[in-house]
Each structure stands twice: as structure tokens, then as C-alpha cells.
Design a protein around this motif. Structure first.
Motif, mmCIF file in Angstrom:
data_model
loop_
_atom_site.group_PDB
_atom_site.id
_atom_site.type_symbol
_atom_site.label_atom_id
_atom_site.label_comp_id
_atom_site.label_asym_id
_atom_site.label_seq_id
_atom_site.Cartn_x
_atom_site.Cartn_y
_atom_site.Cartn_z
ATOM 1 N N THR A 108 -29.352 -49.892 -83.088
ATOM 2 C CA THR A 108 -29.885 -51.075 -82.399
ATOM 3 C C THR A 108 -31.406 -51.072 -82.384
ATOM 4 O O THR A 108 -32.038 -52.115 -82.537
ATOM 5 C CB THR A 108 -29.278 -51.228 -80.984
ATOM 6 N N PRO A 163 -19.172 -49.407 -67.970
ATOM 7 C CA PRO A 163 -19.279 -50.025 -69.292
ATOM 8 C C PRO A 163 -20.153 -51.274 -69.292
ATOM 9 O O PRO A 163 -19.887 -52.229 -68.583
ATOM 10 C CB PRO A 163 -17.834 -50.360 -69.658
ATOM 11 N N GLY A 164 -21.223 -51.218 -70.087
ATOM 12 C CA GLY A 164 -22.131 -52.352 -70.191
ATOM 13 C C GLY A 164 -23.026 -52.551 -68.987
ATOM 14 O O GLY A 164 -23.547 -53.649 -68.777
ATOM 15 N N SER A 217 -30.839 -53.179 -75.581
ATOM 16 C CA SER A 217 -31.265 -53.899 -76.789
ATOM 17 C C SER A 217 -32.179 -55.072 -76.458
ATOM 18 O O SER A 217 -33.197 -55.289 -77.128
ATOM 19 C CB SER A 217 -30.031 -54.389 -77.558
ATOM 20 N N VAL A 218 -31.812 -55.842 -75.435
ATOM 21 C CA VAL A 218 -32.657 -56.982 -75.061
ATOM 22 C C VAL A 218 -34.021 -56.481 -74.573
ATOM 23 O O VAL A 218 -35.062 -57.057 -74.905
ATOM 24 C CB VAL A 218 -31.956 -57.848 -73.988
ATOM 25 N N TYR A 241 -25.378 -46.312 -68.606
ATOM 26 C CA TYR A 241 -23.929 -46.038 -68.634
ATOM 27 C C TYR A 241 -23.586 -44.692 -69.258
ATOM 28 O O TYR A 241 -22.415 -44.389 -69.408
ATOM 29 C CB TYR A 241 -23.153 -47.175 -69.313
ATOM 30 N N ASP A 286 -30.951 -56.703 -67.911
ATOM 31 C CA ASP A 286 -30.495 -56.963 -69.274
ATOM 32 C C ASP A 286 -29.709 -55.778 -69.851
ATOM 33 O O ASP A 286 -29.011 -55.086 -69.135
ATOM 34 C CB ASP A 286 -31.714 -57.285 -70.165
ATOM 35 N N SER A 287 -29.830 -55.622 -71.159
ATOM 36 C CA SER A 287 -29.264 -54.478 -71.871
ATOM 37 C C SER A 287 -30.414 -53.728 -72.534
ATOM 38 O O SER A 287 -31.527 -54.266 -72.655
ATOM 39 C CB SER A 287 -28.286 -54.961 -72.947
ATOM 40 N N TYR A 345 -36.229 -55.487 -77.440
ATOM 41 C CA TYR A 345 -36.839 -56.678 -78.046
ATOM 42 C C TYR A 345 -38.065 -57.117 -77.250
ATOM 43 O O TYR A 345 -39.144 -57.339 -77.804
ATOM 44 C CB TYR A 345 -35.814 -57.815 -78.120
ATOM 45 N N PRO A 382 -28.481 -58.735 -62.689
ATOM 46 C CA PRO A 382 -27.060 -58.385 -62.615
ATOM 47 C C PRO A 382 -26.775 -57.462 -61.428
ATOM 48 O O PRO A 382 -26.564 -56.261 -61.600
ATOM 49 C CB PRO A 382 -26.807 -57.702 -63.956
#
Lengths: 411, 411
Positions: free
Chosen positions: A134, A241-242, A105-106, A234, A102-103, A109, A292
Motif C-alpha cells: 500500500t 478489523p479495520g 492508506s488514506v 489493528y 481514516d485508514s 496519501y 470513527p
């Protein structure tokens, strides 16, 4: 350049020549004339010289030739294999506690929902007003949907969250302490071990946001007794990026971890497809969607570099770089009205510093046009992110000299 | 091979020679001897011949040279630019309604939470027992945490969710209808327009899972009046393993959309950093963390190919491929006990078919060893995913002949 004499005790050339990590700089992609000094390694790390080749090999090999077979052969385990490697090289985490997904932020959460659920009788989430947006936004959302409130710490802007500040706010109302290991603006390095201990004594669980510390200095999650941690790949981990994020869940919490995003990759057997959902054991439980895999490849290559250099040497260079940047700021910029908004004591400072001046928003754009690339942070900050394996002392000198020249021109 | 006479009315060579899309096959990476027939384009699409070069260019250009400047210059908009392109080329979606982000599973969670919140007085989520596990698992999780119940449709396993089946279940209790446009196992193609209309007449909102239809056949989300849609990009859109997903939110829903994962990239101004959280207008509101920019690059290249071929031609070839696979199944496999678990009517069939036999779990592994690569789906299914731009009729023939030979050997 209007100043010819060095503003610092040692000049950049001498420092670069003596830098034991100097040869790592050639392992990064050479950006040519478009980049004169890259001073934003804590927003986006540079690609390695071999990143493109590494990706090409992935496309032609595992993806192109093995195709769907690669999921069985290796990819289902990649989030855990790379997570364990990151845990070992950067986080002080024994295997089985770190995952890539994920990221940031996710993952915040997910972890915050899980942590709050562990303390159903407690109502407060303890955070700092100086935390990255965030973290604050997500915590406000989770607080609202779970009937919790946020208790805000208000540390000085040029510093960060001390143990005392946390101690004063902890109580039997505290469910979760969510804090940044290194403050995104000031670069203040929190005492994660002591704060974790204090939180535990008050019966709370902790989540550390390691975005600005992972890859920049030694972290000892297991030894510090941390419950949960999260971070991005990153910045100092040069994932691109991302690139996907990482999460750490201490072994003791895994059996009861409740991931609210119950996707197929977090199921006991993702390919069963018939049985009702049962959460996987171990870190798989934190996954949701398809990992990913392509996006993890640059990180995999970078972890080899970090391991080769070793975290103690990386931390030593990081301190030397920020020390040098502060010396130059004092010598060249202070008299032009620039203030340092970061700790002077290296023991409580990460690998970036922020300096402030009312003209810095415009000046950042002018610098970018000339290939000198720091970051801007509102309202008036230039943030210099010094990535130990890719940043030279010469880049720091060029950057701060250019800020000096821009300010002088406007004076 | 034990059968010398063609089992189908036309042989593969004739069909390939007459295929107007045949020249697209050379645009895909040549996997060499490791792949004899790739029949799993609906699990993981193949890389393009230029994917590696495209990634290299990205690493050396936007990432390597522009570095953090690329966020300002282009990357902040990439999720929307690529989303709009996908919307135009594949989804029948006017600009401003499609975004690339996260994974399918994470987006299902966000959209389902948002959709349920739009119907606070209604208690049921309508789904099908034949839906892909991640949809079911996530909906069960959302139902549990929001006090909803799931009403399960039970369509035949070799078919899917008809309009009548939905009509019978809809009521003023129905909050959300979450269904797959194409069933992951049978390949049944639902009448999305009619079901959406029926759901709206009952006062419910719909979420369509387009994982198995995006890139395989024309979709008209705007014309059908769809509320929400989600899908992955690593199947017929060849985005690579774990590439980010997409979400569609009809313009009418955007102003009130409540994304429960309130990260910084969903804020009105992600770089403000000081103001309290306010959701962005438009599709940005659905974002949470930093967009996976590197991981979107293969998808960007593939969308050009899809646009060049055009969805009507892609659909025509898809039908011809599945028709051919069914003819061969009837001719070669039926007498060995293989049953077709997909619709015979092309009008209600997507771009894959599933065939069943008790020995297929073992046979799939044997086929993989020989470079013949379908997918296995429990309990006894071989799924043949025929990607219109990369799959040849010859591959279908080789694959089904190999299944025949494996079965004959065991008989």
C-alpha cells in the motif's frame, strides 16, 4: 509430534512461567478450541476479554443515551485525546501531534501529498522495494500526480533498509523519505533516528510507517526528530478489523500542513457552516470526515493495557519470543529446508519473523484448519507475528512443531 | 405547558396508535430518562436494542475465534456484500455498484477526482451554495488542484436546487454536477432523476450526496441513470458515530474509474504483494485501506429493519411526521416569531424540517438539558430530524411544545 526432545535451550513451559507479563494473557478474550496457537498478532490483534463489554457500555451510554449531545460533550475531541494517549504510551510524542483517523492508506496519501508540497523544488520520493504494497502503490500514485519520481532502494529480502543504503541514495533531489520502521516481511527494524538525521542533513523530510512497530517496541518520534508518521491500530494495538489509523505530525510542520482532502472536520470551525473553508490549527487540520468514534473504542481499552505493561517490558518479551522462535526454527525446521528470512540480531528485529519454504502456501491452510494460525506472505513465507501481551512461548512451540510435522508428513 | 388544546388536526396519541410502523420503535435501544424526545435522527441515528449484542457476537465470533482467517472467509467481501444489500434495500442499485468505505468526505474526494478526470476538456463543477460544508470544501480543494472552477447555484435558503436552476447553469463547460439529494438545512428534496437527465444532456456527469435521503425515502439510482453517489450511514441508517460511508458507481463508469488513492485494497489482488499496482475490476477499485469491518456491524443489523419495514412505508411515515411537525409549528410557534425554513409541499421535502428564530442557539442547549434533542444549524435554525422507524408523533409534539414553552418564557 515426531520430536520429543526440546529443540531449544529452554522449554516453553519454563519460559512462560518466568515471563513477567504472563498474567496479561488472561486479559484477552479466550477463543476456545478454535484457536490452538495464534501467531498472527501483527496482522490482526486479538480482542480483549473486556472489549465486548466496553463496546456495549459505549452503545448504551454515550451513543444510546447522550446521542448527538455526545459530539459536543466528548466525541469532537476523541481523535485527539486518544491520539495523545497513543503518542504518550507508544510513540514518544508530546501532546498535540497525534490523531486517530481514516485508514493507514488514506493517511499515507494525505501525509505524502503534504510532505511533497513542502519541497516543491525536489523531485524524488525515496522508498524501499521491500515496503508494504500500500505504501508503494500510494507513493506511485502521488508521484504520478505531482510530477515526482520514486527512487527505489533494494535492500536484501531477509534484511531491510540500512542507514548506509539511505545515505547513498539521498541527494538534493530527495523531497521525501517514506520508509517502514519495521519491514512487513523480514521484520527488519530500521534505525529511524539515524535515517531521519541523514534525511534532514540532505534537506528531505521523512514519513515513517509504524504499522509493525507501534505497540511492539519503544518509539521516540519527538526525540528522533521525525517529521511525519503513520500506522495502524489493528495489529499490536488490538483495535479490531479495520480499526482507524493514526498519524503524527511534528509540531513544527503543523502550521504549514496542507491536507488535500479538505473536509469539514479539518476546518477551523466545523460547525460554522457559513464561512468559507479555513484549515484548523493543530492536528485537526489533518482530519477530513466524521471521526470513527465507535471504531476507536477497542483501541482505547488496549492502550490502558499497554500503559500498564510498559513498552520496555513489552520489547523485552517481544525479543524473547522471536529469539525462541528462531531457536526452534534452527532446531526443528532448518534440516527440512526451511530458511530464516529475518535478522538474527535482535537489535534490528521487530516482533515477527518470516521463514520460507516452497510448501508454505499449502501448509498455512492446513495449519489454519487445526487452529494454528500464522500468516502467509508470498511467494513462500510463513510469518509468525508474536504479540508480546497475548502470545505465549507455548504457542510458539506448538506452532513451529506443527510446521515441522506438516513438512515431515510431506517429505 | 401553557397550551392545553391540540394545535394540530389530529393529536399525537391518535397518530401513533394508527402508525403501521409503531412496533419498530421497540426495536431501538431504550435510552431511559436521559432522552425525552429525540429529534435529531438525521445527525445521529439511535442504536438498535440488539446493537450491543450484535457487536458482542462479532467480537466473540468472527474477530475473537476466527481471527485472521475471517479476512479470507468473509471480511474481504463485506464492503461489497453490505454495499449490495444497501443498494438493494435503499438505493435502487443492482449488485456490484455499491461499496461501504472510508467517510463520506473521503469518498466525495475520490469520486470528484474520478469524475473530473472523465471530462478533461470541461472546466466547471456545478454546486449549490446551500450544500453541506464538507461537499463545498472538498470541491473547492479539488477544483484548485485540478484547475477547475466552481459554478455556484444560489437557491432560496428555505428551498433548494430546482431543475430550472440547474438547467440555466449547465453548459458545455460543465464537467461535474455535485448536489445534495436532500438539502441538509431546508430539507428540500431535489428531483434527482430530472437533474441527472439534464446534466447528461449537457454532457456532464453527476454525483449525488445522499446523506440525508438514504434510509428515509425510496431512491432509484439505476432507474435515474445516476453516475455516482455517496452518503453516510450514521443518520437514518443508524450505523453509529462515525460509521463508514457508502459510494455508488454506475457499472458503466467502473472500467475507467480512476481512484487517486491507490491503496492495496483497491488493487487487483491485494495479497499478491509482488506485482506492480493494477486497479481491481469493479467496485473494489474504489477502496484504499483496510475495510472498517467492525464499524460496519451496526449498519448490517439496521438494514434488516429497513428491509422489513420497506421504503414506501418508511416514506409514508416520514411525510406524516414532517407534516405533523409543520402543523404544530404553524399552530404553536408561528405567532412567537418562528419561521418555517423548509418546503410545505411534502413532494419536495425530506425527513427533516428547519425552523428559525433568533433565540434558537440558546434554546437548543436548554432543550438538550431537558432531554429534548433537536439539532442547531447556524445562524438561527432548529432542525428537527424525524427518523421514521424510531421517532413517534408524541416526540414531535413534546419537542415543539417545549420549544413553544421556552420561547414563551423568554417573551
Amino acid at each position: 509430534m515426531s520430536e520429543q526432545s526440546p529443540a531449544a535451550a529452554l522449554d516453553a513451559a519454563t519460559l512462560d512461567a518466568a515471563d513477567p507479563l504472563r498474567h496479561f494473557r488472561s486479559r484477552f478474550f479466550d477463543p476456545g478450541a478454535q484457536v490452538v496457537a495464534y501467531l498472527d498478532g501483527n496482522s490482526l490483534g486479538r480482542p480483549l476479554r473486556d472489549t465486548a463489554a466496553y463496546l456495549s457500555e459505549f452503545v448504551a451510554g454515550a451513543w444510546g443515551e447522550r446521542l448527538i449531545r455526545a459530539w459536543d460533550e466528548q466525541w469532537m475531541e476523541v481523535p485527539f485525546v486518544v491520539g495523545d494517549r497513543l503518542g504518550q504510551v507508544c510513540l514518544g510524542a508530546a501532546p498535540g501531534q497525534t490523531v486517530i483517523a481514516d485508514s493507514t492508506s488514506v493517511l499515507i496519501y494525505k501525509l505524502l501529498r503534504a510532505a511533497v508540497a513542502e519541497r516543491p523544488d525536489r523531485v524524488e520520493i525515496l522508498m524501499a522495494r521491500s515496503d508494504f504494497p500500500t505504501d508503494r502503490y500510494l507513493a506511485e500514485g502521488v508521484a504520478a500526480e505531482t510530477g515526482r519520481t520514486i527512487r527505489w532502494l533494494e535492500p536484501p529480502l531477509d534484511s531491510g533498509v540500512s542507514v548506509d543504503l539511505v545515505q547513498e541514495a539521498l541527494s538534493d533531489r530527495t523531497a521525501v523519505v517514506l520508509l517502514s520502521h519495521i519491514a512487513y516481511r523480514s521484520g527488519y527494524l530500521a534505525d529511524a533516528a539515524a535515517i531521519t538525521r541523514a534525511a534532514h542533513e540532505a534537506g528531505a523530510v521523512v514519513i515513517w510507517d509504524l504499522c509493525h512497530s507501534a505497540g511492539a517496541l519503544p518509539i521516540e518520534l519527538d526525540a528522533w526528530g521525525v517529521d511525519y508518521a503513520v500506522g495502524c491500530t489493528y495489529k499490536y494495538l488490538n483495535g479490531g478489523p479495520g480499526s482507524p489509523a493514526f498519524a503524527y505530525v511534528a509540531a513544527a510542520h503543523q502550521a504549514t500542513l496542507r491536507n488535500p482532502l479538505t473536509g469539514w472536520m479539518g476546518a477551523a470551525d466545523p460547525f460554522d457552516m457559513i464561512a468559507p473553508f479555513a484549515p484548523a490549527t493543530g492536528m485537526r487540520r489533518l482530519l477530513t470526515g466524521t471521526p470513527p468514534v465507535l471504531a476507536m473504542q477497542p483501541l482505547i481499552a488496549m492502550l490502558d493495557l499497554v500503559a500498564e505493561a510498559g513498552m520496555p517490558a513489552i520489547r523485552a518479551k517481544s525479543i524473547a519470543l522471536t529469539e525462541f522462535a528462531i531457536e526452534l526454527t534452527d532446531g526443528l525446521l532448518a534440516r527440512l529446508g526451511v530458511t530464516l528470512s529475518s535478522p538474527r540480531d535482535a537489535a534490528v528485529r521487530g516482533s515477527h519473523i518470516t521463514i520460507d519454504h516452497p510448501d508454505f502456501r499449502e501448509i498455512t491452510l492446513a495449519l489454519w484448519d487445526h487452529g494454528i494460525i500464522p500468516d502467509f506472505r508470498p511467494p513462500t513465507g510463513i510469518r509468525l507475528g508474536l504479540s508480546p501481551l497475548s502470545t505465549s512461548f507455548a504457542e510458539v512451540e506448538v506452532g513451529i512443531t506443527a510446521i515441522h510435522d506438516e513438512l515431515s508428513r510431506r517429505a
